[in-house]
Every structure is written in C-alpha cells, then in structure tokens.
Write a protein that holds these residues in place. Structure first.
Motif, PDB file in Angstrom:
ATOM      1  N   ALA A 117      -4.264  56.227 114.162  1.00  0.00           N
ATOM      2  CA  ALA A 117      -3.805  54.872 113.860  1.00  0.00           C
ATOM      3  C   ALA A 117      -4.030  54.545 112.377  1.00  0.00           C
ATOM      4  O   ALA A 117      -3.173  53.943 111.715  1.00  0.00           O
ATOM      5  CB  ALA A 117      -4.545  53.870 114.740  1.00  0.00           C
ATOM      6  N   LEU A 118      -5.201  54.959 111.861  1.00  0.00           N
ATOM      7  CA  LEU A 118      -5.484  54.724 110.447  1.00  0.00           C
ATOM      8  C   LEU A 118      -4.533  55.512 109.553  1.00  0.00           C
ATOM      9  O   LEU A 118      -4.084  55.013 108.521  1.00  0.00           O
ATOM     10  CB  LEU A 118      -6.934  55.113 110.136  1.00  0.00           C
ATOM     11  CG  LEU A 118      -8.018  54.172 110.678  1.00  0.00           C
ATOM     12  CD1 LEU A 118      -9.393  54.752 110.398  1.00  0.00           C
ATOM     13  CD2 LEU A 118      -7.888  52.780 110.050  1.00  0.00           C
ATOM     14  N   ASP A 119      -4.240  56.750 109.959  1.00  0.00           N
ATOM     15  CA  ASP A 119      -3.330  57.568 109.166  1.00  0.00           C
ATOM     16  C   ASP A 119      -1.963  56.908 109.051  1.00  0.00           C
ATOM     17  O   ASP A 119      -1.319  56.956 107.988  1.00  0.00           O
ATOM     18  CB  ASP A 119      -3.186  58.965 109.789  1.00  0.00           C
ATOM     19  CG  ASP A 119      -4.412  59.818 109.525  1.00  0.00           C
ATOM     20  OD1 ASP A 119      -5.239  59.433 108.675  1.00  0.00           O
ATOM     21  OD2 ASP A 119      -4.559  60.876 110.189  1.00  0.00           O
ATOM     22  N   ALA A 120      -1.527  56.325 110.159  1.00  0.00           N
ATOM     23  CA  ALA A 120      -0.232  55.633 110.118  1.00  0.00           C
ATOM     24  C   ALA A 120      -0.292  54.452 109.147  1.00  0.00           C
ATOM     25  O   ALA A 120       0.659  54.184 108.396  1.00  0.00           O
ATOM     26  CB  ALA A 120       0.144  55.168 111.522  1.00  0.00           C
ATOM     27  N   GLU A 121      -1.428  53.748 109.166  1.00  0.00           N
ATOM     28  CA  GLU A 121      -1.596  52.600 108.270  1.00  0.00           C
ATOM     29  C   GLU A 121      -1.705  53.054 106.814  1.00  0.00           C
ATOM     30  O   GLU A 121      -1.173  52.417 105.899  1.00  0.00           O
ATOM     31  CB  GLU A 121      -2.866  51.840 108.675  1.00  0.00           C
ATOM     32  CG  GLU A 121      -3.197  50.663 107.778  1.00  0.00           C
ATOM     33  CD  GLU A 121      -4.499  49.986 108.174  1.00  0.00           C
ATOM     34  OE1 GLU A 121      -5.073  49.266 107.335  1.00  0.00           O
ATOM     35  OE2 GLU A 121      -4.943  50.211 109.321  1.00  0.00           O
ATOM     36  N   PHE A 122      -2.397  54.200 106.604  1.00  0.00           N
ATOM     37  CA  PHE A 122      -2.636  54.686 105.251  1.00  0.00           C
ATOM     38  C   PHE A 122      -1.434  55.420 104.658  1.00  0.00           C
ATOM     39  O   PHE A 122      -1.444  55.759 103.465  1.00  0.00           O
ATOM     40  CB  PHE A 122      -3.839  55.637 105.237  1.00  0.00           C
ATOM     41  CG  PHE A 122      -5.151  54.966 105.574  1.00  0.00           C
ATOM     42  CD1 PHE A 122      -5.314  53.589 105.439  1.00  0.00           C
ATOM     43  CD2 PHE A 122      -6.233  55.722 106.029  1.00  0.00           C
ATOM     44  CE1 PHE A 122      -6.510  52.980 105.750  1.00  0.00           C
ATOM     45  CE2 PHE A 122      -7.433  55.114 106.334  1.00  0.00           C
ATOM     46  CZ  PHE A 122      -7.581  53.743 106.205  1.00  0.00           C
ATOM     47  N   ARG A 133      -5.326  50.679  89.333  1.00  0.00           N
ATOM     48  CA  ARG A 133      -4.270  50.583  90.358  1.00  0.00           C
ATOM     49  C   ARG A 133      -4.456  51.644  91.451  1.00  0.00           C
ATOM     50  O   ARG A 133      -4.143  51.413  92.622  1.00  0.00           O
ATOM     51  CB  ARG A 133      -2.899  50.722  89.705  1.00  0.00           C
ATOM     52  CG  ARG A 133      -2.491  49.465  88.944  1.00  0.00           C
ATOM     53  CD  ARG A 133      -1.083  49.550  88.401  1.00  0.00           C
ATOM     54  NE  ARG A 133      -0.981  50.440  87.263  1.00  0.00           N
ATOM     55  CZ  ARG A 133      -0.101  51.436  87.167  1.00  0.00           C
ATOM     56  NH1 ARG A 133       0.743  51.670  88.148  1.00  0.00           N
ATOM     57  NH2 ARG A 133      -0.069  52.198  86.089  1.00  0.00           N
ATOM     58  N   TRP A 134      -5.005  52.822  91.059  1.00  0.00           N
ATOM     59  CA  TRP A 134      -5.249  53.894  92.040  1.00  0.00           C
ATOM     60  C   TRP A 134      -6.280  53.446  93.085  1.00  0.00           C
ATOM     61  O   TRP A 134      -6.078  53.615  94.288  1.00  0.00           O
ATOM     62  CB  TRP A 134      -5.743  55.150  91.309  1.00  0.00           C
ATOM     63  CG  TRP A 134      -6.014  56.324  92.217  1.00  0.00           C
ATOM     64  CD1 TRP A 134      -7.167  56.633  92.840  1.00  0.00           C
ATOM     65  CD2 TRP A 134      -5.076  57.330  92.598  1.00  0.00           C
ATOM     66  NE1 TRP A 134      -7.037  57.776  93.581  1.00  0.00           N
ATOM     67  CE2 TRP A 134      -5.745  58.227  93.445  1.00  0.00           C
ATOM     68  CE3 TRP A 134      -3.733  57.562  92.280  1.00  0.00           C
ATOM     69  CZ2 TRP A 134      -5.123  59.342  94.000  1.00  0.00           C
ATOM     70  CZ3 TRP A 134      -3.126  58.683  92.835  1.00  0.00           C
ATOM     71  CH2 TRP A 134      -3.804  59.555  93.685  1.00  0.00           C
ATOM     72  N   GLU A 135      -7.396  52.877  92.615  1.00  0.00           N
ATOM     73  CA  GLU A 135      -8.424  52.411  93.539  1.00  0.00           C
ATOM     74  C   GLU A 135      -7.912  51.265  94.401  1.00  0.00           C
ATOM     75  O   GLU A 135      -8.235  51.170  95.584  1.00  0.00           O
ATOM     76  CB  GLU A 135      -9.672  51.963  92.758  1.00  0.00           C
ATOM     77  CG  GLU A 135     -10.403  53.085  92.069  1.00  0.00           C
ATOM     78  CD  GLU A 135     -10.919  54.113  93.056  1.00  0.00           C
ATOM     79  OE1 GLU A 135     -11.330  53.713  94.164  1.00  0.00           O
ATOM     80  OE2 GLU A 135     -10.918  55.320  92.720  1.00  0.00           O
ATOM     81  N   ALA A 136      -7.112  50.399  93.808  1.00  0.00           N
ATOM     82  CA  ALA A 136      -6.582  49.250  94.560  1.00  0.00           C
ATOM     83  C   ALA A 136      -5.588  49.682  95.636  1.00  0.00           C
ATOM     84  O   ALA A 136      -5.389  48.960  96.629  1.00  0.00           O
ATOM     85  CB  ALA A 136      -5.920  48.267  93.599  1.00  0.00           C
ATOM     86  N   ALA A 137      -4.993  50.844  95.486  1.00  0.00           N
ATOM     87  CA  ALA A 137      -3.995  51.303  96.468  1.00  0.00           C
ATOM     88  C   ALA A 137      -4.617  51.603  97.820  1.00  0.00           C
ATOM     89  O   ALA A 137      -3.940  51.580  98.851  1.00  0.00           O
ATOM     90  CB  ALA A 137      -3.269  52.546  95.944  1.00  0.00           C
ATOM     91  N   GLY A 138      -5.927  51.886  97.860  1.00  0.00           N
ATOM     92  CA  GLY A 138      -6.609  52.078  99.138  1.00  0.00           C
ATOM     93  C   GLY A 138      -6.598  53.522  99.625  1.00  0.00           C
ATOM     94  O   GLY A 138      -6.202  54.450  98.921  1.00  0.00           O
ATOM     95  N   LYS A 139      -7.030  53.672 100.869  1.00  0.00           N
ATOM     96  CA  LYS A 139      -7.188  55.003 101.461  1.00  0.00           C
ATOM     97  C   LYS A 139      -5.843  55.592 101.871  1.00  0.00           C
ATOM     98  O   LYS A 139      -4.887  54.864 102.136  1.00  0.00           O
ATOM     99  CB  LYS A 139      -8.093  54.938 102.690  1.00  0.00           C
ATOM    100  CG  LYS A 139      -9.527  54.522 102.360  1.00  0.00           C
ATOM    101  CD  LYS A 139     -10.380  54.514 103.622  1.00  0.00           C
ATOM    102  CE  LYS A 139     -11.820  54.132 103.298  1.00  0.00           C
ATOM    103  NZ  LYS A 139     -12.664  54.104 104.517  1.00  0.00           N
ATOM    104  N   VAL A 140      -5.821  56.936 101.958  1.00  0.00           N
ATOM    105  CA  VAL A 140      -4.615  57.650 102.386  1.00  0.00           C
ATOM    106  C   VAL A 140      -4.954  58.475 103.623  1.00  0.00           C
ATOM    107  O   VAL A 140      -6.126  58.664 103.953  1.00  0.00           O
ATOM    108  CB  VAL A 140      -4.098  58.568 101.258  1.00  0.00           C
ATOM    109  CG1 VAL A 140      -3.744  57.749 100.025  1.00  0.00           C
ATOM    110  CG2 VAL A 140      -5.116  59.635 100.918  1.00  0.00           C
ATOM    111  N   PRO A 141      -3.971  59.009 104.345  1.00  0.00           N
ATOM    112  CA  PRO A 141      -4.267  59.868 105.500  1.00  0.00           C
ATOM    113  C   PRO A 141      -5.140  61.049 105.092  1.00  0.00           C
ATOM    114  O   PRO A 141      -5.014  61.591 103.987  1.00  0.00           O
ATOM    115  CB  PRO A 141      -2.883  60.325 105.959  1.00  0.00           C
ATOM    116  CG  PRO A 141      -1.959  59.241 105.518  1.00  0.00           C
ATOM    117  CD  PRO A 141      -2.526  58.756 104.206  1.00  0.00           C
TER     118      PRO A 141
END
Length: 420
Positions: A279-284, A320-328
């Motif tokens: 579910a997180l991967d889909a969000e990320f 901007r990289w840090e603000a983009a958040g986590k990725v799968p």
C-alpha cells in the motif's frame, strides 16, 4: 546261471558252480572253504529252488553295485558309506543265496581305498571350511569392534544384526578359537548397545529440552504476529528463528506441529507487513516520479564547470529532493545512487576550488618564495667573492647550492601560481 534239474520232483539237481540242492531239499553254497548249508528247499523241483536262490544273489549283487555307484558319485558321506559297506558285508556273509559270494566280498573290500580317499578329502574340506570360518568370524568380530567404537547409531544396529546372522550361518571351529572370537564379537555388540542406548537417552533429554524451548518460541511468535512495528518486529522474528535453529530437534511427534505453529505466526506477520508495504509503495510511486524529474535537473549539472553555480543549484535541488518524500523500496537504491553521484561531484568540485584558493596555503607559498630569493641572493654574493679569490673548491660548492635553491624556487613559484 541256468539250473538243470531232474524231471522228477524232489530229486537232486544237476551240479552247479556255486551250489546245489540234495535229495532231501538241503541247499548248499559252494565257497573257497567248501560247502555251507544255507537253507532247505521243500518246494519240489530243485531247478526252481536253485533259480530262486540265484535271484536272491542277483538282488544282493545289485545292492553291491548300487553301493559302488553311490560311493563313487559322492552321494554318501564317508561315515554313512562305511556303515553301508559293513551292513552289506554282513548281508553277504549271512546271505542265503547261490552265486559268487566271494566276488561280492572282493568288490566290497575294493571300496576301502576309495572310502579312505574320500575321508581324506572330507577332512581337507572340513579343515578348509574351518579356516574360512575362522577368517570370517575374525572379520565379523573386527567389524563389530569398529562399529562399537563409532557413532553409527542407526545403520550400526542393522549391521550388527546382519553380522549376527552371518555368524550363525558359519560352522563352529575348535572350541578355544570359537569361544575367543565369540567373546570379541559378543563384547563388541554389548559395548555398542550400551553406547547406543546412552546416546539415544541423551538425545531424548535434548529433545525434551528443545520441545520446551520451541513451545516458548511459538508463544512469543504468536504474540508478535499482530504487531505493526514492522522493522523492530522483523528483527525479533530473526532472533526467534536463530533460537529455534539453536534449540535442535524436538520429539518427532511434536516437532512438526510446533514448526507449523511457529511458521504460521511468522507468515501472518510478514504477510501483513507485505500488504502494508504494498500500500505504501503505491502511495510512494508518485514521489518516485517527482524525484525522477528532479534527477533530470540534477544530472544536467554534470560535469561541474562552475563550482559556485553548481553549489547554489544543489542546495535547491537537495531541499526539493527531501520534500518529495519516500519512494517504493524497490526504487530506493537506484534513485539514491543517482542523486548521491551528483552530490559527490558538487562536493568534489568545491573542495578542489578551495584547495586552489586556500589563503593560508597561498601565504605559505609566498613566504617560501621570499626566503628562497633571499638565500639565492646571498649565495650569489658569496659565489662572486669565491671566484674573485680563486677558491675553486668553494666555487663548485656554491654553484651546486645555488642550482638546488633555484630549483626549489621554481617549484614554489609554480605552486603559488595555482593559488592565484
């Protein structure tokens, strides 16, 4: 043999080579020692009586012939053959027959050398079998002793039973040797049996202890199965698995049941974690798209030609990289690797620029140049004086010193140029 008889019944039969019947019916057998009464014929015709006694001889002759064949063919053991010869010899001695009884005795006597030869052969065969039995029983004893000192707990027991059956199939040898070998074999079996029982007794204790440990681990695993603290709980399950392996096997009838329960608790946790991660991967996935766009901009800075401009651009990119958040999770290594490559290039360019413009290094280089120039001036003055005085040795020494100082001065000037 044909018996000629008188036409009148009860009359004396015509002479025969091996016997006769007289007028009163007395039957005589002729031998080398003379005539011997062997019976009474009261049946009338003497020719018939002679024929009957001759048939009896023929039957006895057949029995001797049969004995000869059986002995020659080895159908009888020497002991049985000897008994049979003596039995037939007695029958010949007392036989009420008419015929060449002496030839039968001679034929029976001729069997004695053959009988003795067979006895010798049987003795040799028996000795060879006894030696073979000693060899085999020695082998069996040695193998049993080897097994007794080994840890072949499962296959060893089967092999000991096989060796016992092999022993039983072998003939006995002389009592002393047989008893000694049996003592070795029996002692080895006893030693092995005791060691095997002790081993499995110890294993049973270990399995009981392992059962208690695994029951505890199952309880702990089931208690963790509903946890949502994914990272910490996954580490706890790894610890539990290590403890499970270290515990060793439990009794067979419970080990598999405990494993299914332990594995079931793990599977429940990791399935829930995988579903949450999915579910997180889909969000990320959206965040990964944003970072891919930022990477295009970051990688465009390479190669670095203007360190100051690259450093200013990098600060904005990093924010901007840090603000983009986590990725799968599957994309983390790839994306982080690419952005780290740009970061390292920007840092390396800045460090290179600093090394070139470091004020302290520039000052040290200028100071070194000044010192070398003053030293060269002094040496040059001394050289002129040495030349004027005609001191050749001093001139050579000062010229060498001057050349060395001039070389250091050139190097210092090149280094200073790098900081300008």
């Amino acid at each position: 043999m044909n018996a000629a008889a008188n036409d009148e019944p009860g009359t004396t039969a015509a002479p025969e080579p091996w016997g006769r019947i007289d007028a009163d019916g007395t039957v005589y057998l002729r031998t080398a020692e003379g005539e011997r009464v062997i019976g009474q014929w009261l049946g009338g015709d003497a020719a018939e009586g002679l024929a009957m006694y001759e048939r009896r001889f023929a039957g006895l002759e057949i029995e001797v012939e049969l004995l000869e064949k059986r002995l020659a063919g080895g159908a009888l053991s020497p002991d049985d053959a000897g008994k049979a010869i003596e039995k037939v010899r007695g029958q010949v001695a007392e036989a009420q027959v008419i015929g060449d009884v002496e030839s039968l005795r001679t034929r029976l006597d001729a069997l004695a050398p053959l009988l003795e030869k067979q006895r010798e052969e049987r003795r040799a065969q028996k000795a060879a079998k006894a030696q073979l039995a000693v060899t085999e029983k020695t082998r069996i004893s040695e193998e049993a002793e080897r097994i007794a000192g080994s840890d072949e707990w499962r296959r060893g027991a089967d092999r000991m039973r096989e060796l016992l059956e092999e022993w039983k199939a072998l003939p006995r040898v002389d009592k002393k040797t047989d008893d000694e070998l049996w003592h070795r074999f029996s002692s080895a079996r006893t030693t092995y049996t005791r060691r095997r029982k002790a081993h499995f007794g110890e294993q049973a204790q270990q399995r009981d202890a392992a059962q208690k440990i695994k029951e505890r681990l199952v309880t702990e695993a089931e208690a963790l199965s509903s946890s949502t603290d994914w990272g910490r709980t996954a580490g706890q399950y790894r610890d539990l698995m290590q403890q499970w392996k270290a515990a060793g096997p439990a009794p067979r009838n419970v080990d598999e049941k405990l494993w299914r329960k332990f594995r079931g608790a793990q599977d429940a946790f990791f399935q829930a974690r995988d579903e949450a991660n999915a579910a997180l991967d889909a969000e990320f996935a959206v965040n990964a798209e944003v970072k891919e766009q930022i990477l295009v901009e970051a990688e465009a800075l390479l190669p670095i030609t203007d360190p100051d401009a690259a450093r200013r651009a990098w600060h904005d990119i990093a924010d901007r990289w840090e603000a983009a958040g986590k990725v799968p999770r599957a994309r983390i290594k790839e994306l982080e690797g690419r952005i780290r490559k740009v970061e390292q290039a920007v840092r390396a360019a800045g460090e290179e620029q600093w090394n070139r413009t470091d004020p302290e290094k520039s000052a040290r280089a200028d100071d070194m140049i000044g010192k070398l120039e003053r030293a060269i001036a002094e040496i040059s003055a001394q050289l002129e004086q040495a030349k004027a005085s005609g001191d050749a040795r001093k001139v050579a020494e000062l010229e060498q010193n001057l050349a060395s100082r001039q070389s250091f001065l050139d190097m210092a000037r090149r280094a200073a140029a790098d900081f300008s």
